[in-house]
Motif scaffolding. Structure first.
Motif, short mmCIF file in Angstrom:
data_model
loop_
_atom_site.label_atom_id
_atom_site.label_comp_id
_atom_site.label_asym_id
_atom_site.label_seq_id
_atom_site.Cartn_x
_atom_site.Cartn_y
_atom_site.Cartn_z
N GLN A 1 -1.49 11.94 -2.24
CA GLN A 1 -1.30 11.44 -0.89
C GLN A 1 -2.55 10.77 -0.34
N ALA A 2 -3.59 10.66 -1.15
CA ALA A 2 -4.81 9.98 -0.71
C ALA A 2 -5.47 9.36 -1.94
N LEU A 3 -5.29 8.05 -2.10
CA LEU A 3 -5.86 7.33 -3.23
C LEU A 3 -7.06 6.53 -2.75
N THR A 4 -8.24 6.84 -3.27
CA THR A 4 -9.45 6.15 -2.85
C THR A 4 -9.99 5.29 -3.98
N LEU A 5 -10.09 3.99 -3.72
CA LEU A 5 -10.60 3.03 -4.68
C LEU A 5 -11.68 2.19 -3.98
N ARG A 6 -12.27 1.27 -4.73
CA ARG A 6 -13.22 0.36 -4.11
C ARG A 6 -12.81 -1.09 -4.39
N GLN A 7 -13.02 -1.93 -3.39
CA GLN A 7 -12.74 -3.35 -3.54
C GLN A 7 -14.00 -4.14 -3.23
N LEU B 1 -3.04 1.48 4.05
CA LEU B 1 -4.49 1.63 4.17
C LEU B 1 -4.81 2.51 5.37
N ASP B 2 -5.66 3.50 5.15
CA ASP B 2 -6.10 4.41 6.21
C ASP B 2 -7.52 4.04 6.62
N ALA B 3 -7.65 3.40 7.79
CA ALA B 3 -8.96 2.94 8.25
C ALA B 3 -9.92 4.09 8.50
N SER B 4 -9.40 5.25 8.89
CA SER B 4 -10.27 6.39 9.19
C SER B 4 -10.95 6.93 7.95
N ARG B 5 -10.41 6.62 6.76
CA ARG B 5 -10.98 7.11 5.51
C ARG B 5 -11.53 5.96 4.67
N SER B 6 -11.85 4.86 5.31
CA SER B 6 -12.37 3.68 4.62
C SER B 6 -13.68 3.26 5.26
#
Length: 815
Positions: free
Chosen positions: A222-228, A177-182
């Motif tokens: 290299q960058a998977l963005t989803l929502r939880q 998990l990348d906090a800077s992109r969350s």
């Protein structure tokens, strides 16, 4: 004197500690002062959003009060094989906040072990015997009396759904998990009187070792963005009455060990999962519900799909009406303003993936009682296209360049209606029933029911059922009937099941039907017909007709000819599921989920005559006539055109780029043999053959060898198919002989058959000239003479293209 002094010192120390704690508590600012300038969201758990820092501050005003916590995945990955679908539910947990000094813990009690008693000491003994789980620790940042304010941001921005674990378990890469992109996702962060909803956008980075499945669906692997999504939900009141589970009723549910149970009673408590539903007038034969069950269809589903989903889901009202309810079950379209993950909405969601796969029905269930709080169906959007393609393969509709045959769309939409009803049934608490074909239940897996009309053409007009089944009405009556006051509920429920048995209705679920070595003669996936053997012969006739008509008319004008293979796969393998059904008759044992005193059948061996008929039908699927594709079809299919991906939906090949009809035959023959000589079936045939006059493993092996190795030889491509099938028979006999999962005698029978076969091949070899058949015999003898150890395995045959869910054209439970 020393004792008094010691007591005084202890008292002084206690007062000092209390003073320090009070001073620390007094240091905490008020909630109002801490949240100045923040936006407040009123609701179940009040919270504040700080736009400057992007933080969520949670006001905990219900310390030590249990509630339900659910996490979910509103925006997914799009890969069927990995999972992580849009709308996927995580586990539900009963939790509570507990303050311990400056810390606030989110605690999950262990509800699998309980003491249902008013005695607090008995309850405490159980609680202290089994571990609890603290899911998160917060720091108290402000307080007002019993209320406390905590920073919930890190809790909400964590990987609660275990996305990284799912990808890693699928061997598709290592991510973190990348906090800077969350960040928090405010459009879906809301508050209501009985539920608090949070959502976060999370980005997972890494992926230097990303697998093919990830690369297929991600714009940047290299960058998977989803929502939880996180839901805090008020637990239902105590007016819901749990209903005891019965193995004959076909319901999912909850279970726990109750240590307050008297020693002479069962400690394992089981209750069904069901929605809360009650009649306004329980004494009336027909009554409106106090509060109806309402489901919503995803407004993102296009027409005519949306209408089909609505229609199929509404079938369940027939079952509720049969149980004496009026307008107790409704299905509507989801309002644009609604959040699909909001616990207040039972949902049928339309889910897109890069490849076809299972649909499934899930629920949010109160772990204390089994009450269903939210039903959530996930329907894969590519399924309708698969059925449409199966219809194209069967009908060859594009004669004269265009199709005016609406039967394809009718069949595809009929399947969507049935699928909608099926998956919704799971969210009502109902299990699969694989002994309920012929439209006795929508909870079976239906294969398209094709027939030949009077002119000999394929008719799909009754491919799928059009209403709820008799078993489904039984299940709803058992789970949802509201009995008048004074009714002996257990007796009334037994009567419902007894009436069902009197109608000849059976219930057999997953474990008994899914095993390739399964024994139940009527519990199958994707089969049809009252008699499995007769239906296999019927399916083979349908297949023969479809292959006879197969031509360029199976694809639209302007379509690459190589795509004919896509359409051919489900036609060539059209008999695969009925083959599996027939195999289970061999060494078959009929049984029910009987309980003592209900008069049901316990076990009964399938009669030898029926087993023999099944064996003869199964051997037909190994014949060169069935396995060999005609020359006109082979000549039609060129190598894959540029720009068209090769995929697992096509036949595996041994010939490089060119179409390989032998490989198709190899996979099909291996499929039959994998069921016929499965170690469990072989071991069961040994056991049954020793009892009375039953079909034995020797009988099966002898007839298999007689119909392959010792059969009449064909010419041309059929001869090559025949030789290939014989090598496959040898492969499976070798495998059985050395399979430690099989019984000793099953292995002994296979070993003896190999010895006899070796002698037969040697004698044949001496009497023949050198030709392709001689080479075949030489190779077989070399395989038989090869020392077999644990390290030396038989060669792996080719596999069929994926079948379930239906056709050929991955993988989760359930469909």
């Amino acid at each position: 004197m020393k004792t008094l002094l010691l007591r005084g010192l202890c008292l002084l120390l206690l007062l000092t500690c209390m003073a320090i704690h009070t001073a620390q508590a007094q240091k905490l600012p008020s909630i109002a002062s801490k949240t100045v300038g923040m936006q407040k969201y009123f609701g179940f758990f009040p919270f504040y959003y700080d736009d400057e820092t992007g933080k969520i501050w949670l006001e905990i005003d219900k310390l030590n009060q249990e509630f339900l916590y659910v996490n979910s995945l509103p925006a997914g990955l799009g890969s069927n094989d990995i999972g992580l679908d849009r709308g996927q539910l995580g586990g539900e947990r009963v939790v509570y906040f507990s303050r311990q000094g400056p810390k606030v813990m989110l605690v999950q009690p262990n509800l699998a072990y309980r003491a249902t008693t008013n005695n607090p000491n008995e309850r405490r003994a159980v609680e202290e015997s089994f571990a609890q789980s603290i899911l998160w620790g917060f720091k108290a940042e402000a307080a007002d009396g019993s209320k406390v304010l905590v920073d919930a941001t890190d809790f909400l921005l964590r990987d609660a759904h275990d996305v990284t674990g799912s990808i890693k378990r699928s061997k598709q890469g290592s991510y973190k998990l990348d906090a800077s992109r969350s960040a928090l996702y405010l459009p879906r962060t809301k508050n209501f009187p009985q539920n608090t909803e949070f959502e976060a956008t999370l980005t997972f980075t890494g992926g230097e070792d990303a697998g093919r499945l990830v690369r297929e669906v991600a714009p940047d692997a290299q960058a998977l963005t989803l929502r939880q999504h996180h839901s805090f939900i008020q637990l239902p009141d105590n007016k819901y009455k749990p209903r005891e589970a019965d193995p004959r009723a076909g319901f999912f549910g909850i279970s726990y060990l109750d240590y307050a149970t008297p020693v002479d009673e069962d400690i394992d408590k089981r209750f069904i999962a069901r929605h809360r539903l009650a009649k306004k007038n329980p004494s009336a034969k027909v009554s409106e519900a106090v509060e109806p069950i309402v489901y919503y269809v995803d407004n993102g589903a296009p027409e005519p799909i949306r209408s089909a989903l609505l229609d199929g889901a509404r079938w369940w009202n027939q079952a509720f009406e049969a149980a004496g309810y009026k307008d107790a079950f409704r299905v509507e379209v989801l309002p644009d303003s609604a959040d699909p993950m909001d616990v207040r909405y039972n949902l049928i969601q339309w889910v897109h993936r890069s490849t076809r796969g299972w649909s499934y029905g899930a629920s949010v269930v109160d772990p204390r009682t089994g009450e269903i709080i939210k039903g959530h169906v996930s329907l894969g959007s590519l399924r309708v296209r698969q059925d449409y393609m199966i219809a194209e393969g069967l009908l060859a509709p594009y004669q004269n360049g265009k199709s005016e045959n609406k039967a394809m769309m009718d069949m595809a939409l009929a399947r969507i209606r049935q699928l909608s009803a099926h998956e919704l049934g799971h969210t009502l608490g109902i299990m699969h029933n694989y002994a309920a074909n012929n439209n006795a239940s929508v909870m079976d897996y239906p294969h398209p029911q094709a027939k030949l009309d009077r002119t000999g053409n394929i008719d799909l007009s009754q491919a799928y059922g059009t209403e709820i089944g008799a078993w489904d009405k039984t299940a709803i009556a058992y789970g949802y009937q509201d009995f008048p006051a004074g009714t002996d509920e257990k007796k009334a429920l037994d009567e419902i099941l007894a009436k069902s048995r009197a109608q000849g209705l059976l219930f057999i679920s997953d474990r008994d039907a899914r095993s390739p070595g399964g024994a139940h003669p009527v519990a199958h996936l994707w089969d049809n017909g009252k008699d499995a053997t007769d239906e296999l012969l019927n399916v083979l006739r349908i297949r023969e007709k479809a292959l006879k008509n197969f031509s360029e008319n199976n694809i639209k004008p302007g379509t690459a000819m190589s795509t004919l293979e896509d359409v051919l796969v489900p036609v060539y393998n059209y008999h695969r599921y009925q083959t599996e059904a027939v195999a289970k008759l061999i060494g078959g044992v009929n049984y029910t989920y009987a309980v003592r005193g209900d008069g049901q059948l316990t076990t009964e061996v399938v009669p030898k005559r029926e087993q023999q008929q099944a064996l003869q039908a199964l051997l037909r699927t190994l014949s060169p006539e069935v396995l060999t594709l005609p020359e006109n079809i082979i000549a039609l299919i060129p190598p894959r055109a540029p720009g068209l991906k090769s995929s697992r939906e096509l036949f595996e090949k041994r010939t490089g780029l060119t179409f390989d009809p032998l490989a198709a035959a190899e996979a099909s023959a291996d499929f039959t043999l994998s069921f016929l000589l499965h170690p469990e079936r072989a071991s069961r045939l040994v056991e049954l053959g020793a009892r009375d006059n039953n079909l034995s493993l020797q009988d099966v092996v002898n007839q298999l060898v007689d119909n392959t190795w010792k059969g009449q030889y064909e010419k041309g491509l059929q001869e090559q198919v025949q030789l290939q099938t014989e090598q496959l028979v040898l492969t499976h006999l070798l495998s059985l002989a050395h399979n430690e999962a099989a019984s000793y005698q099953a292995r002994a029978v296979a070993t003896e058959a190999l010895k006899d076969l070796k002698g037969f091949i040697a004698s044949k070899q001496r009497s023949l000239k050198k030709d392709s058949y001689q080479a075949h015999l030489t190779f077989a003898l070399a395989r038989l003479n090869r020392p077999v150890t644990e390290e030396v395995k038989p060669s792996r045959p080719l596999d069929l293209p994926p079948g379930s869910p239906i056709g050929s054209g991955y993988l989760m439970q359930c469909d």
